[in-house]
Each structure stands twice: as C-alpha cells, then as structure tokens.
Write an enzyme that holds these catalytic residues in place. Structure first.
Site, PDB file in Angstrom:
ATOM      1  N   SER A 321       0.832  -1.200   0.000  1.00 18.75           N
ATOM      2  CA  SER A 321       0.000   0.000   0.000  1.00 18.75           C
ATOM      3  C   SER A 321       0.871   1.257   0.000  1.00 18.75           C
ATOM      4  O   SER A 321       2.048   1.217   0.375  1.00 18.75           O
ATOM      5  CB  SER A 321      -0.949   0.001   1.192  1.00 18.75           C
ATOM      6  N   CYS A 323       1.997   2.859  -2.611  1.00 10.32           N
ATOM      7  CA  CYS A 323       2.971   2.923  -3.697  1.00 10.32           C
ATOM      8  C   CYS A 323       2.336   3.428  -4.983  1.00 10.32           C
ATOM      9  O   CYS A 323       2.974   3.465  -6.031  1.00 10.32           O
ATOM     10  CB  CYS A 323       3.573   1.553  -3.967  1.00 10.32           C
TER      11      CYS A 323
END
Ligand code: SAT
Ligand code: MN
Length: 659
Positions: A321, A323
């Site tokens: 998460s 990114c």
C-alpha cells in the site's frame, strides 16, 4: 473535481418513493419488532424481498441455517435489479447512513463510526485443524507476521459468543455474487449474508451480483460468507455505535474457515472487513483454492500497454500500500504513442491455459480506492471515473454538494465551505486535522473508467507477459531490474519491502516487509505459497512470464530521483521491449538492469541522474542480504524453500564479488 460535471441533480427523499415502495415498507413495519420484547427467541422472519423457495437448495439451507442463529426480523434476497438498488439507497438515506452529493450524478457520502475505519489485522484469523497449514513453523517466542491462526475450538467459541441473535431487529440480506465475469471458467461464486444495506450497495458495485449468479450457480458449491455489524436493535437502551453506522468495534472478528469454505465477519461495516468478496474471498480463501487447483490469486493490478506500433501486452503488478498501485493501473503515459488500459487495480486471478499461456481476470467489478492523494495530477482517470454512481466513505463534504480530501489539489471558491469526515462544519486546514480520513475511499464501478480495457470482462482472461513487483525504496534499489529466471523472480516477490508509516509508537517511516504485497492476505503458510510459485518452473509446457522489480521512489539529496506518474511509461517501455526479447539489459549483482541509454528519456523536462538511479551501493546491499536472511529465518523458518535460500546465497555472493 476539475472535470466537467453534469447539472446538479435533485436527490431528496421524495414522497413519491414512499408510495413506490409502499408494499415493501408495509411488510417492513409488520415485521419490525423494534418495540416488541426481544427476550423470547424469535422463530419467524418475514421475506421482504425475493423468494426463499426459488433459491438453489444449498443456498436456501445456508440462509435458513444462519437465519436461525442470527435471528433477523426479515430477509431480503438480492436480485441485483435497478429497482432494488433504488430501494436500498432510499432506505440508507432515510436512515441517515448516506447523503446525496448533488454536485455529481448518483453519488453518495457515508461516514462511519470513527472507531470503524479500516481493516483490523489483529482480529483477522484463519482457522485450520493443522496450525502449520496456516502459519510457517518458526521459533518459539517470535511473533509471526504472516497470517494469524486460531484453533477450530477457539474459533467455535469466538463465533458462538458473537453470532447468535446478532441480527435481531434487522434485515438479513442475501447477496449472490460472482468474483469474475459470471460464468467464466476462472470465476467463483459466493453468497454473502449481511445485515448491512451499505454492504449490499457496495457489493453491487464491487462484484457482479444478483439473480444471474444464482442461475449460473444452480446446485453448485459456493463460498459461504456471513457478515454482521454486530449491533442488534433491541428496542431498549441503545447498544453499540451512537453513529448512523452500526458496528461493534470491541468485538470485531474476521474469520476464515477454509476447510468449510466459510468466511464469518463480525463487528465492522468497513471495506475489507465487510465486503467479503475482496480480501477475504478473492485473496485469502482465493489463494488456498488457487494452490489446490493450480492457479494464482494475487494482490496485483492488471494493465494493458500498447506501444506506438500498436502491439499490445498485459502485465500484472504487485505493490504494497501507498505505492500508487491504482495510479499505475490507470496511468496516462507521457511517452508519445503509448496507451495504457486498465483491467483491474487490486486483485488478479491467474491461470495457465492449455497452451501454457498465463491468463488473468480481475475478479472484481469496481474500484475501492483510497481517496486522499487522488487528483487530476496523480490519477486523472480515477477522477473521471468517480463522477457518477459512486459511494464515498469518510471523505470531506463541500457545501456545493461535492467531496474533498487531502491532496485533491483543488482551489476551493471562497463561498464554499467543507465539512470534515468527522462532521466538523466549516473545517479549516489550519486545524491540522484532515478533512478526509487517511483511509477514506471511493467505491466506483470499473466500467466507468475511461481507459477500461476492452477485454476486461473476457471470460478467458487476458494474456499476462510480465509480472512486476515494486516497493517504495528511498535507498539503494534501482529504478528497474529484471530477474535472471523464474526462481529468482519468485525470490524478488518474497523479498519485497516498502516504506510505510509505522505504528504510532515508532513514529515516522520505516521500510517494512510485504512479500508479494500479500502480507495481510496470505490464506495459508507462506512457505507453502512460495513452493506453489516455484512449482511452475518444473512444468516445461508453461510460458513463464518475465519478472521485474521497479522502484519509483529512490531519493537523492534534493528529493525523488525519478519523476514518476506518467513518466513511468518509460520504464514500461523498457519492460515491454525486454518481453519482446530486445537486447537492452545487462547483468548486475541484483538482476538484469537496462544497458546505458536503453531507457527512453526523450522529451523528459528535467534532467534525471540515471547513474545515481541505478547505483548499487555495496554496503546497502550487504545489509539488505543480512536483513533478508534474518527475516526469512525468523518469519518463515524451516518452511522456507531451499530454492529461495539458494537465491539469497547467490545474491550474497554476487554482492561480494561484483560490487
Ligand atoms: O478495506 S480493504 O481491505 O478493501 C482495502 C485495504 O485495506 O487494503
Ligand atoms: Mn489492495
């Protein structure tokens, strides 16, 4: 939201609707026992909507069995029709659970109890007879972070102390849903029972749901999903949440019983805790089914990339998460002539076909995306998608009937004020409190995405030619590299790490392990999961996709070294050419990296320090090897496949000799 919006629509509770749904409300009133004594066990419930007798036998049994336990006042069997949708939104609005957003078309705002805002990992369990089917064999005293196991006995106690009577005073909805296009050989069917109309409305967006699923299921098997907000209406003192968002945070339990094909979730109405098709089914139970049946259920986006010559390839990509996974899935490439299309932004179900080609479907039908940070700059296609038929949860609301969140990047006119997700009117940035909860979401139909791929619902899936892993790595990790072979590619997935905001006690950011971006979503022993991935190497009939690792987030003294967003198309171009067999890579200690000048930088506005972007500092990589060794030792222990251990050893040797 910076794009054309239609004329504001009137979305008020209208008198006409009361008449339209009169028969429904009459039945509801008759069945409502809000004022009746709740001490007597209930023996009957009314069927508000649908027909129990027309359900397939196994579904009917599942419903009746759970109605006996949960004791709802009424049952609603979802048919997925527009009329039903209208009824649900009308009731949710009437009960104060959602508000219309008049700036857009059929868009709604829900705000939750502030204690129910995210998945609850510490309360998420997988229960199997054998503990080691679920978690790796690790040393005593080490806290495992790869799945939580609960014994069947403890699970039974936990369930028995929660579900009996939990739906009293409420309606039990029965949601037949398909993960994947209805009838596709790659799809699977589930039935979710829930006492939350919000969940029904969200499942209608996130899955294919309704009568056609039952028609396809016939007497087949399905994944049994039971969900309750855990807040019965007793008619005496109010229990549970004081918000128009029923929940029971202190008793949350998200339970997976793979040996019974069952998911039971209690106490939370939010996201992955309650929309059981998503992480619970498509990833945790999905990964178990995938191993059993020889395929892959992964936390990956699926994207189509077309080059200027009109040649098209599909890629699947896993990112932890924060990114920008949804941004990548819907990217607008800056490289002229390139086109990106979106098949899915979160989950991929992939299977090798009879020709050995890996094919993927997106099991979902909508996007449940993080709102903050989404803007016309970071993700214009998401912004265009959410202009209609979207349910927003825990975002700020503007006085002109719109939504607002941090990073939306929009000037607010002086005469427009914002109400925060917590209901603070005339919210101001200066308070230091966010207008939207950091995990606030949009829930929006995938087919509204302007760049949705024309094959996104193809029953046989799209051909996957490359798998991309990526993390947020401020230091040491190059922009892109390719694995030497399949086993090395599996190692790259196992070694995936990303910078994340750590728990409050650490403060600030730390680089954390998130193997395959699946850490919270493994349905079974991670060591066995690696064995499963490695097993494809042994079948020489399979065309194994190439595996890559990308890092858009390397930092230099003056910030990020790579511009990111649409410019990431330059990296996709290199990956595309590598898949086509172009000779544009060379060996390095960590993998195959681009040969000098093989990444197309033409037309890039600011100069990029490519040397720094690809530098491999020996000290960094020595530490990386050491740290990985420790992680595998502690978290996977004796279940770590020998081949992964070998890959780490080989990396260590290359770091020693080549850097
Ligand atoms: O709430 S979800 O599980 O759907 C999204 C997430 O937390 O990853
Ligand atoms: Mn996700």
């Amino acid at each position: 939201m910076g794009v054309d919006t239609k004329m504001p629509q009137r979305q008020r509770v209208s008198f006409k609707k009361d008449e339209m749904f009169a028969s429904h409300f009459l039945k509801e009133a008759a069945s409502s026992s809000k004022f009746a004594s709740k001490i007597e066990p209930k023996r009957r419930y009314d069927i508000l909507y649908g027909n129990l007798n027309r359900l397939p036998k196994k579904v009917r049994f599942f419903v009746e069995e759970n109605a006996k336990v949960c004791q709802p006042d009424a049952i609603h069997i979802c048919d997925g029709s527009d009329k039903e949708k209208e009824l649900l939104y009308y009731m949710l609005q009437r009960d104060g659970a959602i508000k219309p957003l008049r700036k857009y078309e059929n868009c709604w705002l829900a705000t939750t109890d502030p204690a129910d805002v995210a998945r609850v990992e510490s309360r998420t369990f997988i229960s199997t007879e054998e503990k080691h089917d679920t978690v790796p064999r690790i040393k005593d005293g080490v806290k495992g972070t790869l799945a939580n196991w609960m014994s069947p006995e403890d699970m039974e106690t936990a369930l028995d102390s929660r579900f009996p009577g939990c739906m009293r005073g409420r309606t039990m909805y029965v949601i037949p849903f398909s993960m994947g296009p209805v009838g596709s050989p790659l799809s699977k069917i589930g039935i979710e029972i829930t006492d939350s109309a919000y969940v029904v409305a969200s499942m209608k967006i996130m899955t294919r749901m309704g009568q056609n699923v039952l028609d396809t299921l016939k007497d087949g098997d399905f994944i049994k999903c039971l969900h309750s907000v855990g807040q019965p209406v007793t008619g005496t003192a109010p229990t549970g949440s004081k918000y128009a968002w029923p929940c029971n945070p202190k008793d949350v339990l998200v339970a997976h019983l793979p040996e019974r094909n069952e998911i039971c979730s209690y106490g939370s109405g939010y996201g992955g805790n309650s929309l059981l098709g998503k992480k619970c089914f498509a990833l945790r139970i999905g990964s178990i089914l995938a191993r059993r049946e020889g395929w892959l259920a992964e936390h990956m986006l699926i994207m189509g990339v077309e080059n200027p010559q009109g040649e098209k390839k599909y890629f699947a990509a896993a990112f932890p998460s924060a990114c920008g996974k949804t941004n990548l899935a819907m990217m607008e490439p800056s490289l002229p002539g390139y086109k990106v299309t979106c098949v899915g932004d979160d989950i991929a179900w992939m299977r090798f076909d009879k020709n050995g080609q890996l094919r993927a479907i997106n099991p979902e039908a909508g996007f449940f995306g993080v709102a903050p940070g989404t803007s016309m700059k970071t993700n214009p296609n998401a912004m265009r998608t959410i202009q209609k038929n979207t349910v927003f949860t825990n975002v700020g609301a503007t006085s002109d009937g719109g939504v607002y969140w941090e990073g939306m990047d929009e000037e607010m006119p002086d005469n427009v004020s914002t109400t925060s997700w917590l209901g603070v009117e005339d919210w101001r940035k200066e308070t230091g409190k966010p207008a939207a909860h950091p995990n606030s979401r949009f829930c929006t139909p995938a087919d509204q995405c302007p760049i949705i791929d024309d094959q996104w619902e193809s029953p046989e899936g799209v051909p996957i030619e490359g798998i991309i892993f990526g993390g947020r790595r401020p230091e040491g990790v190059p922009l892109v590299y390719e694995s030497f072979d399949w086993n090395h590619g599996v190692f790259l997935g196992a070694a995936l790490k990303s910078e994340a905001t750590a728990a409050a006690e650490h403060k600030g950011k730390v680089v954390m392990h998130d193997p395959f971006a699946m850490r919270p979503f493994f349905g079974y022993n991670f060591g066995h999961y690696l064995d499963h991935w490695l097993s494809f190497q042994d079948n020489d009939k399979l065309k194994l996709p190439k595996v890559f690792h990308v890092n858009w987030f390397r930092k230099g003294p003056s910030g990020f070294l790579w511009p990111g967003f649409g410019e990431n198309s330059r990296v996709l171009d290199w990956i595309f050419r590598r898949v086509n067999g172009e000779d544009c890579a060379m060996k390095s200690a960590v993998g195959l990296v681009p040969t000098p000048d093989s990444i197309d930088l033409s037309g890039l506005k600011d100069k990029v320090d490519m040397e720094e972007l690809f530098r491999l500092p020996k000290d960094f990589w020595k530490m990386e090897v050491e740290e990985l060794n420790k992680y595998f030792e502690e978290q996977v222990g004796e279940d770590l496949p020998a081949k992964i251990r070998q890959e780490l050893k080989k990396l260590e040797q290359r770091v020693e000799s080549d850097l």
